[in-house]
Design a protein around this motif. Structure first.
Motif, short mmCIF file in Angstrom:
data_model
loop_
_atom_site.label_atom_id
_atom_site.label_comp_id
_atom_site.label_asym_id
_atom_site.label_seq_id
_atom_site.Cartn_x
_atom_site.Cartn_y
_atom_site.Cartn_z
N PRO A 12 -8.27 -12.73 7.54
CA PRO A 12 -9.50 -12.49 7.98
C PRO A 12 -10.45 -11.80 7.08
O PRO A 12 -10.38 -11.06 6.24
N LYS A 13 -11.81 -12.01 7.12
CA LYS A 13 -12.91 -11.51 6.25
C LYS A 13 -13.29 -10.03 6.97
O LYS A 13 -13.35 -9.95 8.22
N PRO A 14 -13.72 -8.98 6.34
CA PRO A 14 -14.05 -7.94 6.77
C PRO A 14 -15.68 -8.15 7.00
O PRO A 14 -16.34 -8.99 6.83
N SER A 15 -16.02 -7.28 7.81
CA SER A 15 -17.40 -7.28 8.06
C SER A 15 -18.12 -6.03 7.43
O SER A 15 -17.90 -4.95 7.55
N MET A 16 -18.99 -6.40 6.44
CA MET A 16 -19.48 -5.70 5.58
C MET A 16 -20.70 -4.65 6.51
O MET A 16 -21.17 -3.59 5.79
N GLY A 17 -21.25 -5.14 7.70
CA GLY A 17 -21.97 -4.11 8.50
C GLY A 17 -21.09 -3.19 9.16
O GLY A 17 -21.70 -2.06 9.57
N ASN A 18 -19.80 -3.00 9.08
CA ASN A 18 -18.87 -2.31 9.61
C ASN A 18 -18.52 -1.10 8.43
O ASN A 18 -18.04 -1.37 7.30
N LEU A 19 -18.92 0.19 8.75
CA LEU A 19 -18.75 1.20 7.73
C LEU A 19 -17.28 1.40 7.25
O LEU A 19 -17.02 1.56 5.92
N VAL A 20 -16.34 1.31 8.10
CA VAL A 20 -15.04 1.30 7.84
C VAL A 20 -14.72 0.13 6.80
O VAL A 20 -13.89 0.47 5.75
N ASP A 80 -7.89 -3.48 12.51
CA ASP A 80 -9.26 -4.20 12.97
C ASP A 80 -8.82 -5.64 12.38
O ASP A 80 -9.41 -6.59 13.04
N LEU A 81 -8.37 -5.76 11.14
CA LEU A 81 -8.13 -7.43 10.55
C LEU A 81 -6.94 -7.86 10.90
O LEU A 81 -6.47 -9.10 10.82
N GLY A 82 -5.92 -7.02 11.22
CA GLY A 82 -4.90 -7.52 12.10
C GLY A 82 -3.59 -7.94 10.94
O GLY A 82 -2.88 -8.66 10.90
N VAL A 83 -3.99 -7.35 9.56
CA VAL A 83 -3.19 -7.58 8.39
C VAL A 83 -2.91 -6.30 7.64
O VAL A 83 -3.87 -5.53 7.29
N HIS A 84 -1.54 -5.88 7.74
CA HIS A 84 -1.08 -4.70 6.97
C HIS A 84 -1.28 -4.95 5.40
O HIS A 84 -1.02 -6.01 4.76
N TRP A 127 10.46 0.66 -8.84
CA TRP A 127 10.97 1.72 -7.91
C TRP A 127 10.61 3.06 -8.16
O TRP A 127 10.56 3.50 -9.21
N PRO A 128 10.22 3.83 -7.06
CA PRO A 128 10.13 3.58 -5.59
C PRO A 128 9.01 2.91 -5.32
O PRO A 128 8.68 2.74 -4.06
N ILE A 129 7.97 2.49 -6.19
CA ILE A 129 6.55 1.81 -5.72
C ILE A 129 6.87 0.62 -4.83
O ILE A 129 6.48 1.00 -3.63
N GLY A 130 7.55 -0.06 -5.21
CA GLY A 130 7.85 -1.44 -4.48
C GLY A 130 8.34 -1.08 -3.16
O GLY A 130 7.92 -1.60 -2.01
N TRP A 131 9.41 -0.28 -3.34
CA TRP A 131 10.19 -0.09 -2.15
C TRP A 131 9.33 0.75 -0.85
O TRP A 131 9.16 0.39 0.21
N LEU A 132 8.34 1.33 -1.52
CA LEU A 132 7.37 2.13 -0.49
C LEU A 132 6.22 1.24 0.20
O LEU A 132 6.16 1.18 1.40
N ASP A 133 5.91 0.23 -1.02
CA ASP A 133 4.88 -0.83 -0.39
C ASP A 133 5.50 -1.48 0.75
O ASP A 133 4.87 -1.97 1.57
N ARG A 134 7.00 -1.82 0.70
CA ARG A 134 7.54 -2.71 1.60
C ARG A 134 7.99 -2.02 2.81
O ARG A 134 8.28 -2.56 3.90
N HIS A 135 8.31 -0.84 2.73
CA HIS A 135 8.74 -0.08 3.75
C HIS A 135 8.07 1.06 4.57
O HIS A 135 8.57 1.24 5.68
N VAL A 136 7.06 1.37 4.15
CA VAL A 136 6.29 2.47 4.76
C VAL A 136 4.78 1.88 5.26
O VAL A 136 4.10 0.99 4.45
N GLY A 137 4.83 2.02 6.51
CA GLY A 137 3.42 1.16 7.32
C GLY A 137 2.28 2.16 7.31
O GLY A 137 2.33 3.42 7.14
N GLY A 138 1.36 1.57 8.03
CA GLY A 138 0.09 2.28 8.53
C GLY A 138 -0.88 2.38 7.43
O GLY A 138 -0.50 2.02 6.17
N GLY A 139 -1.70 3.23 7.40
CA GLY A 139 -2.49 3.58 6.49
C GLY A 139 -1.84 4.65 5.26
O GLY A 139 -2.27 4.41 4.27
N PHE A 140 -1.19 5.38 5.68
CA PHE A 140 -0.33 6.17 4.99
C PHE A 140 0.29 5.52 4.01
O PHE A 140 0.39 5.50 2.69
#
Length: 164
Positions: A12-20, A80-84, A127-140
């Motif tokens: 999905p494409k972002p909306s550049m009119g949306n500040l976020v 918003d975009l439905g893509v983690h 490691w541990p960057i790849g592991w974190l990328d795959r296992h920690v969700g959300g904005g964090f």
């Protein structure tokens, strides 16, 4: 005979009119069809240049604000975009590069070295960057792997500064 399977839906494409979306996608840098993370890191160099003149305490304050804002921005844009961790979200690259450059000496050689080191760790994901990328969700989670890549790159940059 034509194939009956279709290509997967494009991201999905972002909306550049949306500040976020505008911020999370690095003012459009993340919309690059090739290497959006690298484009986001190039934008981060431009963000870093004026910040590099700040006293260390002020730089740390700005970095903390970028990180905290990024957790929220990346989470909101991803939902918003439905893509983690949509590949176009590059606020995390900006934060990671700024972390890489924490206490870096002045000069283009260090800016370029920091860029190369950050991109190396962000792409390679040891490691541990790849592991974190795959296992920690959300904005964090979106932010965390790039921040750890930034720490790895910063340590390597400081080793170069002090021993080369």
């Amino acid at each position: 005979m034509a194939s009956t399977t279709s290509a997967p839906d494009p991201l999905p494409k972002p909306s550049m009119g949306n500040l976020v979306h505008l911020l999370a996608f690095g003012f459009g840098a993340g919309c690059s069809p090739k290497a959006p993370g690298t484009m986001g890191t190039l934008l981060a160099v431009g963000v870093y240049l004026p910040l590099s003149h700040l006293p260390l305490a002020a730089y740390i304050g700005v970095l903390a604000a970028v990180i905290l804002a990024g957790i929220w921005l990346c989470d909101r844009a991803a939902r918003d975009l439905g893509v983690h961790d949509h590949p176009g979200i590059v606020w995390d690259e900006i934060a990671g590069y700024l972390l890489t450059m924490l206490a870096a000496p002045a000069g283009w050689v260090w800016i370029v070295a920091g860029f190369a080191l950050f991109r190396l760790f962000d792409i390679w994901k040891p490691w541990p960057i790849g592991w974190l990328d795959r296992h920690v969700g959300g904005g964090f989670g979106i932010m965390l792997d790039d921040l750890v890549a930034g720490v790895f790159a910063a340590v390597c940059l400081q080793i170069l500064v002090h021993y080369v």
